[in-house]
Enzyme design. Structure first.
Site, PDB file in Angstrom:
ATOM      1  N   ASP A  77      34.686  35.181  55.908  1.00 20.80           N
ATOM      2  CA  ASP A  77      33.440  34.920  55.192  1.00 20.80           C
ATOM      3  C   ASP A  77      33.277  35.909  54.025  1.00 20.80           C
ATOM      4  O   ASP A  77      33.027  35.503  52.871  1.00 20.80           O
ATOM      5  CB  ASP A  77      32.289  35.068  56.194  1.00 20.80           C
ATOM      6  CG  ASP A  77      31.039  34.330  55.796  1.00 20.80           C
ATOM      7  OD1 ASP A  77      31.032  33.718  54.721  1.00 20.80           O
ATOM      8  OD2 ASP A  77      30.057  34.387  56.561  1.00 20.80           O
ATOM      9  N   TYR A 117      33.984  36.757  66.478  1.00 16.51           N
ATOM     10  CA  TYR A 117      33.396  35.953  67.550  1.00 16.51           C
ATOM     11  C   TYR A 117      34.207  35.990  68.846  1.00 16.51           C
ATOM     12  O   TYR A 117      33.827  35.361  69.838  1.00 16.51           O
ATOM     13  CB  TYR A 117      33.161  34.519  67.068  1.00 16.51           C
ATOM     14  CG  TYR A 117      31.940  34.361  66.162  1.00 16.51           C
ATOM     15  CD1 TYR A 117      31.121  35.452  65.860  1.00 16.51           C
ATOM     16  CD2 TYR A 117      31.594  33.127  65.629  1.00 16.51           C
ATOM     17  CE1 TYR A 117      30.003  35.310  65.043  1.00 16.51           C
ATOM     18  CE2 TYR A 117      30.479  32.977  64.812  1.00 16.51           C
ATOM     19  CZ  TYR A 117      29.687  34.070  64.524  1.00 16.51           C
ATOM     20  OH  TYR A 117      28.577  33.922  63.718  1.00 16.51           O
TER      21      TYR A 117
END
Ligand code: AR6
Length: 182
Positions: free
Chosen positions: A40, A127
């Site tokens: 990201d 994550y």
């Protein structure tokens, strides 16, 4: 390594997702579409502020879904922001949500008439999705989509950042397609 499924080439390479000249690259985003680290951060840094401007207008994206924006200064014309699950215990629907993030991204690519798309390994960084299981979900989902859905895709490329990730994806692809193209 490459293999063919449903008329499209599925390719695994080691590299940096921001450098891909595919029609779209997929971002490992969060549900706020708020930017962050990892893929990201790299995409927003390389693509410039236009991408975040569009993300703010969209406002967010539920886990397991995806949204499309401009690619800004990237070679890729579009960024598809996919929100994979945060891994908890493996019995909280993580596999279903991860599969859904890949499927939603491919659906957006098809709806926008794209021919090539590059994915990172969603959810296996910040994550914490276990790599082996994530590779299995990622590749089975993409192969299932290419074989069973109507699409004009010619190339789906996984751009894997490190050697260990690439090895796990290669192991799964070998199992799914004994006749890889090398
Ligand atoms: N190109 C390809 N793969 C990369 C790159 C790159 N430039 N950089 C890292 N990877 P992550 P997630 C690999 O953490 O687990 C962000 O803060 C990385 O080594 O990017 O889905 C978001 O804002 C790993 O294998 O994504 C979210 O909050 C894989 O890409 C959260 O992290 C995914 O790692 C998303 O976490």
């Amino acid at each position: 390594m490459r293999a063919e499924f449903g008329g499209a080439v599925l390719e695994l390479v080691q590299g940096d997702i921001t450098q891909q000249a595919t029609d779209a690259i997929v971002n490992a985003a969060n549900s706020g579409l708020a930017g962050g680290g990892g893929v990201d951060g790299a995409i927003h840094r390389a693509g410039g502020p236009k991408i975040m401007e569009e993300c703010r207008k969209i406002g967010g994206c539920p886990t397991g879904e995806a949204r499309i924006t401009t690619g800004g200064n990237l070679e890729a014309r579009y960024v598809i922001h996919a929100v994979g699950p945060v891994y908890r215990d493996g019995v909280s629907g993580e596999d279903r949500l991860l599969a859904s993030a890949y499927r939603s991204s491919l659906r957006l690519a098809v709806e926008n008439g794209l021919r090539s798309v590059a994915f990172p390994s969603l959810s296996t960084g910040a994550y914490h999705y276990p790599l082996r299981d994530a590779a299995d979900v990622a590749l089975s989902t993409v192969v299932g989509f290419l074989q069973n859905e109507r699409h004009g895709l010619e190339l789906v490329r996984f751009v894997l950042f490190d050697g260990r990730t690439q090895e796990e994806y290669e192991r799964v692809l070998r199992r799914l397609s004994p006749h890889t193209l090398g």
